[in-house]
Scaffold this motif. Structure first.
Motif, PDB file in Angstrom:
ATOM      1  N   ILE A 208      85.190  11.697  46.371  1.00 55.54           N
ATOM      2  CA  ILE A 208      83.876  12.350  46.389  1.00 55.54           C
ATOM      3  C   ILE A 208      83.592  12.952  47.761  1.00 55.54           C
ATOM      4  O   ILE A 208      83.117  14.094  47.870  1.00 55.54           O
ATOM      5  CB  ILE A 208      82.774  11.336  46.011  1.00 55.54           C
ATOM      6  N   VAL A 209      83.892  12.201  48.817  1.00 56.43           N
ATOM      7  CA  VAL A 209      83.678  12.719  50.169  1.00 56.43           C
ATOM      8  C   VAL A 209      84.497  13.983  50.384  1.00 56.43           C
ATOM      9  O   VAL A 209      84.014  14.963  50.961  1.00 56.43           O
ATOM     10  CB  VAL A 209      84.038  11.657  51.229  1.00 56.43           C
ATOM     11  N   PHE A 210      85.737  13.984  49.911  1.00 56.13           N
ATOM     12  CA  PHE A 210      86.565  15.179  50.088  1.00 56.13           C
ATOM     13  C   PHE A 210      85.977  16.382  49.375  1.00 56.13           C
ATOM     14  O   PHE A 210      85.948  17.482  49.924  1.00 56.13           O
ATOM     15  CB  PHE A 210      87.988  14.945  49.572  1.00 56.13           C
ATOM     16  N   ARG A 211      85.509  16.200  48.140  1.00 58.91           N
ATOM     17  CA  ARG A 211      84.937  17.324  47.405  1.00 58.91           C
ATOM     18  C   ARG A 211      83.707  17.876  48.125  1.00 58.91           C
ATOM     19  O   ARG A 211      83.495  19.086  48.183  1.00 58.91           O
ATOM     20  CB  ARG A 211      84.562  16.901  45.981  1.00 58.91           C
ATOM     21  N   MET A 212      82.889  16.993  48.675  1.00 58.82           N
ATOM     22  CA  MET A 212      81.712  17.432  49.412  1.00 58.82           C
ATOM     23  C   MET A 212      82.112  18.172  50.682  1.00 58.82           C
ATOM     24  O   MET A 212      81.525  19.198  51.032  1.00 58.82           O
ATOM     25  CB  MET A 212      80.834  16.221  49.747  1.00 58.82           C
ATOM     26  N   TRP A 213      83.117  17.644  51.362  1.00 63.87           N
ATOM     27  CA  TRP A 213      83.602  18.260  52.601  1.00 63.87           C
ATOM     28  C   TRP A 213      84.224  19.619  52.306  1.00 63.87           C
ATOM     29  O   TRP A 213      84.000  20.589  53.031  1.00 63.87           O
ATOM     30  CB  TRP A 213      84.615  17.317  53.243  1.00 63.87           C
ATOM     31  N   LEU A 214      84.992  19.701  51.231  1.00 63.51           N
ATOM     32  CA  LEU A 214      85.631  20.961  50.859  1.00 63.51           C
ATOM     33  C   LEU A 214      84.591  22.003  50.471  1.00 63.51           C
ATOM     34  O   LEU A 214      84.714  23.187  50.812  1.00 63.51           O
ATOM     35  CB  LEU A 214      86.596  20.726  49.694  1.00 63.51           C
TER      36      LEU A 214
ATOM     37  N   PRO B 221      78.766   1.863  52.661  1.00 65.47           N
ATOM     38  CA  PRO B 221      78.630   2.199  54.079  1.00 65.47           C
ATOM     39  C   PRO B 221      79.869   2.872  54.660  1.00 65.47           C
ATOM     40  O   PRO B 221      79.761   3.783  55.483  1.00 65.47           O
ATOM     41  CB  PRO B 221      78.376   0.835  54.738  1.00 65.47           C
ATOM     42  N   ALA B 222      81.071   2.439  54.237  1.00 69.82           N
ATOM     43  CA  ALA B 222      82.299   3.073  54.709  1.00 69.82           C
ATOM     44  C   ALA B 222      82.359   4.525  54.265  1.00 69.82           C
ATOM     45  O   ALA B 222      82.816   5.408  55.008  1.00 69.82           O
ATOM     46  CB  ALA B 222      83.524   2.310  54.193  1.00 69.82           C
ATOM     47  N   MET B 223      81.891   4.797  53.054  1.00 71.12           N
ATOM     48  CA  MET B 223      81.817   6.165  52.556  1.00 71.12           C
ATOM     49  C   MET B 223      80.890   7.004  53.436  1.00 71.12           C
ATOM     50  O   MET B 223      81.207   8.154  53.784  1.00 71.12           O
ATOM     51  CB  MET B 223      81.321   6.147  51.113  1.00 71.12           C
ATOM     52  N   ALA B 224      79.745   6.423  53.813  1.00 74.59           N
ATOM     53  CA  ALA B 224      78.803   7.128  54.677  1.00 74.59           C
ATOM     54  C   ALA B 224      79.409   7.391  56.053  1.00 74.59           C
ATOM     55  O   ALA B 224      79.216   8.460  56.637  1.00 74.59           O
ATOM     56  CB  ALA B 224      77.505   6.318  54.808  1.00 74.59           C
ATOM     57  N   VAL B 225      80.159   6.411  56.568  1.00 78.03           N
ATOM     58  CA  VAL B 225      80.798   6.579  57.875  1.00 78.03           C
ATOM     59  C   VAL B 225      81.810   7.722  57.837  1.00 78.03           C
ATOM     60  O   VAL B 225      81.856   8.559  58.749  1.00 78.03           O
ATOM     61  CB  VAL B 225      81.479   5.267  58.317  1.00 78.03           C
TER      62      VAL B 225
ATOM     63  N   VAL C 278      89.274  -2.556  55.820  1.00 71.89           N
ATOM     64  CA  VAL C 278      90.068  -2.311  54.622  1.00 71.89           C
ATOM     65  C   VAL C 278      89.340  -1.341  53.699  1.00 71.89           C
ATOM     66  O   VAL C 278      89.941  -0.408  53.146  1.00 71.89           O
ATOM     67  CB  VAL C 278      90.354  -3.630  53.878  1.00 71.89           C
ATOM     68  N   ASP C 279      88.041  -1.541  53.536  1.00 71.36           N
ATOM     69  CA  ASP C 279      87.248  -0.667  52.671  1.00 71.36           C
ATOM     70  C   ASP C 279      87.237   0.763  53.218  1.00 71.36           C
ATOM     71  O   ASP C 279      87.330   1.733  52.455  1.00 71.36           O
ATOM     72  CB  ASP C 279      85.830  -1.211  52.548  1.00 71.36           C
ATOM     73  N   LEU C 280      87.149   0.884  54.540  1.00 70.03           N
ATOM     74  CA  LEU C 280      87.216   2.213  55.152  1.00 70.03           C
ATOM     75  C   LEU C 280      88.587   2.836  54.925  1.00 70.03           C
ATOM     76  O   LEU C 280      88.700   4.037  54.647  1.00 70.03           O
ATOM     77  CB  LEU C 280      86.906   2.118  56.639  1.00 70.03           C
ATOM     78  N   PHE C 281      89.637   2.026  55.034  1.00 73.96           N
ATOM     79  CA  PHE C 281      90.989   2.518  54.744  1.00 73.96           C
ATOM     80  C   PHE C 281      91.069   3.085  53.327  1.00 73.96           C
ATOM     81  O   PHE C 281      91.650   4.153  53.109  1.00 73.96           O
ATOM     82  CB  PHE C 281      92.012   1.385  54.878  1.00 73.96           C
ATOM     83  N   PHE C 282      90.513   2.371  52.362  1.00 76.03           N
ATOM     84  CA  PHE C 282      90.590   2.823  50.970  1.00 76.03           C
ATOM     85  C   PHE C 282      89.808   4.121  50.765  1.00 76.03           C
ATOM     86  O   PHE C 282      90.258   5.017  50.051  1.00 76.03           O
ATOM     87  CB  PHE C 282      90.063   1.737  50.034  1.00 76.03           C
ATOM     88  N   VAL C 283      88.643   4.231  51.371  1.00 77.30           N
ATOM     89  CA  VAL C 283      87.868   5.464  51.263  1.00 77.30           C
ATOM     90  C   VAL C 283      88.640   6.614  51.894  1.00 77.30           C
ATOM     91  O   VAL C 283      88.728   7.719  51.328  1.00 77.30           O
ATOM     92  CB  VAL C 283      86.484   5.297  51.916  1.00 77.30           C
TER      93      VAL C 283
ATOM     94  N   ALA D 241      75.247   7.325  61.214  1.00 80.04           N
ATOM     95  CA  ALA D 241      74.438   6.270  61.819  1.00 80.04           C
ATOM     96  C   ALA D 241      74.033   5.225  60.789  1.00 80.04           C
ATOM     97  O   ALA D 241      74.093   4.015  61.050  1.00 80.04           O
ATOM     98  CB  ALA D 241      73.189   6.874  62.473  1.00 80.04           C
ATOM     99  N   LEU D 242      73.658   5.675  59.598  1.00 79.27           N
ATOM    100  CA  LEU D 242      73.247   4.748  58.551  1.00 79.27           C
ATOM    101  C   LEU D 242      74.400   3.849  58.136  1.00 79.27           C
ATOM    102  O   LEU D 242      74.235   2.630  57.961  1.00 79.27           O
ATOM    103  CB  LEU D 242      72.719   5.523  57.346  1.00 79.27           C
ATOM    104  N   GLY D 243      75.591   4.436  57.963  1.00 74.00           N
ATOM    105  CA  GLY D 243      76.756   3.637  57.598  1.00 74.00           C
ATOM    106  C   GLY D 243      77.084   2.600  58.656  1.00 74.00           C
ATOM    107  O   GLY D 243      77.371   1.429  58.335  1.00 74.00           O
TER     108      GLY D 243
END
Length: 360
Positions: free
Chosen positions: A211-217, A258-262, A56-61, A233-235
């Motif tokens: 945040i992940v999207f901004r970094m990816w973009l 961790p979901a954010m890291a994944v 669920v947490d991964l879904f939200f991220v 791996a850490l996630g």
């Protein structure tokens, strides 16, 4: 899921997101298999695969990532009405079908449920994704997993308002609203369960995805090389070591980060192309909506009626994975996709035509 208009040509499908959506739905399913198995057959209660709930947490991220992508892709042409109608077409039809199914089951066969009742007010709050306190301290909808959809739709409302009315192209204001709600909840500790729901720290996981999207973009959609592998791996390790750790408060810290890291790492690591896995990603919503019914029927009825008690549990797990996947594929093909398409066509005249906007 496609994207155009960034600093790099990103019109191709973002396959890692599809793969991770499939993985998130799968581990949630495994969590419910574990929990219901323990409850039904009185197995070792210390062996519940709690971390499966982190799906669920991964879904939200992932949701935060996708909504940031949609808004950034639209740019100055973002329309709150367009955005909202597309989200409704994507989420509502299939959810309403399942919700009505639960309501009718509770009405006709109330003995199947422990606490769910066929209440009209409960049905209405469920259909409109409202976390309303029924008076018993319970704000969940008729569908037990539907509480996550209440958060999703709330997040969509925040995005539509901030991006549509305030020109929040980077979702900074949306992030500020979510962070502010969490801060208010921490400071004031509301007693009302609806206020508790809408100020829960789990809201920050949508911000993580943004945040992940901004970094990816910023990277132009390029692979993150060594950093990507380390994050991924850490996630995974952080989630794995918590496999049997019970659900606690502040899950956004234990599972959300961790979901954010994944997700961050997966965007660089999972860059292979697999139409089969991408299809599983397409079925992930259907799997999420339907798996509880399959698991409940199988564990409470099919095991004793067909297999007896001597079949190893790994075999039951494999059978349930196969059956749940098959049911989700059928539900997606027969119900979710046609209904979503029908709603999209019915609302098309309300949506501003944008020639370069592929569906997400």
């Amino acid at each position: 899921m496609s994207f155009a208009g960034a600093s790099k040509d990103l019109t191709a499908t973002v396959y890692p997101v599809q793969y991770l959506r499939a993985a998130a739905a799968l581990v949630v399913m495994l969590f419910h298999i574990s929990v219901l198995s323990q409850e039904t057959w009185q197995l070792d209660p210390a062996r519940v695969d709690y971390v499966g709930a982190a799906g669920v947490d991964l879904f939200f991220v992932i949701s935060g990532f996708i909504m940031a992508m949609i808004v950034a892709r639209s740019g100055d042409r973002f329309s709150a009405r367009d955005f909202w109608l597309r989200r409704v077409a994507r989420v509502v039809p299939a959810y309403w079908v399942i919700t009505m199914f639960v309501f009718l089951l509770a009405l006709v066969l109330p003995s199947l449920f422990n606490s769910t009742t066929a209440s009209l007010p409960h049905l209405l709050t469920s259909l409109f994704f409202l976390a309303a306190d029924s008076g018993s301290g319970h704000t969940g909808p008729l569908l037990v997993v539907g509480w996550t959809l209440n958060y999703e739709m709330f997040f969509y409302v925040v995005v539509a308002l901030t991006a549509g009315l305030l020109g929040d192209a980077n979702l900074l204001k949306a992030s500020a609203v979510l962070c502010g709600l969490v801060a208010l909840g921490v400071v004031f500790q509301p007693a009302n369960q609806s206020l508790v729901f809408y100020s829960d720290p789990i809201l920050l996981e949508f911000v993580f995805g943004i945040i992940v999207f901004r970094m990816w973009l910023k990277s132009g959609g390029a692979a993150f090389s060594v950093v990507s592998w380390i994050a991924f791996a850490l996630g995974m390790v952080l989630l794995t070591v918590q496999w049997e750790r019970p659900l606690t408060d502040w899950r956004m810290f234990f599972w959300g980060i961790p979901a954010m890291a994944v997700l961050y790492g997966g965007l660089g690591v999972l860059r292979f192309t697999s139409p089969a896995l991408a299809r599983l990603g397409e079925w992930s919503y259907a799997l999420y909506l339907t798996h509880v019914f399959v698991i409940t029927f199988y564990i409470k009825f099919a095991i004793s009626a067909v297999y007896g008690y001597d079949v190893p549990w790994p075999v039951h797990y494999l059978a349930l994975i196969a059956i749940c996947t098959l049911v989700s594929a059928v539900f997606y093909t027969v119900i979710e996709k046609p209904l979503s398409g029908w709603v999209s066509r019915r609302t098309k005249r309300f949506i501003e035509p944008l020639s370069t906007r592929p569906a997400v």
